[in-house]
Design an enzyme around this catalytic site. Structure first.
Site, PDB file in Angstrom:
ATOM      1  N   ASP A  25     -10.424  43.321  33.384  1.00 43.33           N
ATOM      2  CA  ASP A  25     -11.887  43.198  33.401  1.00 43.33           C
ATOM      3  C   ASP A  25     -12.470  43.217  34.811  1.00 43.33           C
ATOM      4  OD1 ASP A  25     -11.032  40.755  34.317  1.00 43.33           O
ATOM      5  OD2 ASP A  25     -12.317  39.561  33.002  1.00 43.33           O
ATOM      6  N   GLU A  26     -11.746  43.821  35.738  1.00 41.44           N
ATOM      7  CA  GLU A  26     -12.210  43.813  37.126  1.00 41.44           C
ATOM      8  C   GLU A  26     -11.732  45.077  37.829  1.00 41.44           C
ATOM      9  OE1 GLU A  26     -12.548  40.332  40.522  1.00 41.44           O
ATOM     10  OE2 GLU A  26     -10.869  40.309  39.130  1.00 41.44           O
TER      11      GLU A  26
END
Length: 201
Positions: A25-26
């Site tokens: 998620d990054e």
């Protein structure tokens, strides 16, 4: 979670092809080539966050900075749903007061050593000589000092060498039907075989 991650990265791809995943998620995004078309890096980050909110109903934080290290720090300070911009002229003012435990790679083992040496902030670190830092921490010492000054020349890396290849399939409901599961396993194995052949492995 993974399928939502795919959707988030598809949104990233609308703004730049220069994407380096950091986790599920990054990611680091280099928007240098998108500025003329889409606006300033700050505006692009805002557009990305608005798209994630509108299409996926998710919060997203963003750090906008001249390099990866500072962008990662800024993103952390912007969580859970904010945006922090650190310009080139703001680097020193942003970095100097930060506590040393915010430095990449400084953990439980090295933190007491920093405290013993009286190095409590990034600013304290930058005031040490490379020779002293190397004698205390090895080659990591001068590298940490460069990061503390905002010097990070690492580029966004868009292609990584895969360490593994796989295939998966998620079912609508659990199954204990062995014959059915064996067919699914064979299907996944064939996919992996084709991927290995395509990669000349």
């Amino acid at each position: 979670y993974r399928s939502v991650s795919v959707e988030v990265f598809r949104i990233f791809e609308r703004f730049t092809p220069q994407i380096e995943p950091l986790s599920i998620d990054e990611a680091f995004l280099d928007v240098t080539g998108s500025v003329r078309l889409l606006g300033s890096p700050e505006e692009i980050a805002l557009q990305i966050r608005e798209a994630i909110a509108a299409e996926l109903d998710l919060p997203a934080s963003a750090g906008v900075a001249p390099n990866k290290f500072v962008a990662k720090l800024a993103s952390g300070f912007a969580k859970p749903n904010g945006q922090l911009v650190v310009s080139e002229v703001d680097l020193v003012g942003f970095l100097e007061p930060l506590p040393i435990d915010k430095m990449w790679g400084v953990g439980k083992k090295s933190l007491p050593q920093f405290k013993q040496l009286g190095i409590r902030t990034f600013g304290d670190l930058t005031r040490q000589s490379d020779a002293h830092l190397e004698s205390w921490f090895g080659e990591r010492g001068p590298w940490w000092a460069r990061l503390a000054r905002g010097e990070d020349s690492r580029e966004v890396v868009t292609e990584h060498i895969s360490k593994s290849l796989g295939a998966e399939h998620t079912f609508e409901s659990d199954s204990r039907d062995l014959a059915f599961l064996e067919r699914q396993l064979l299907r996944c194995a064939l996919k992996v075989g084709h991927r290995l052949c395509d990669a000349h492995l």
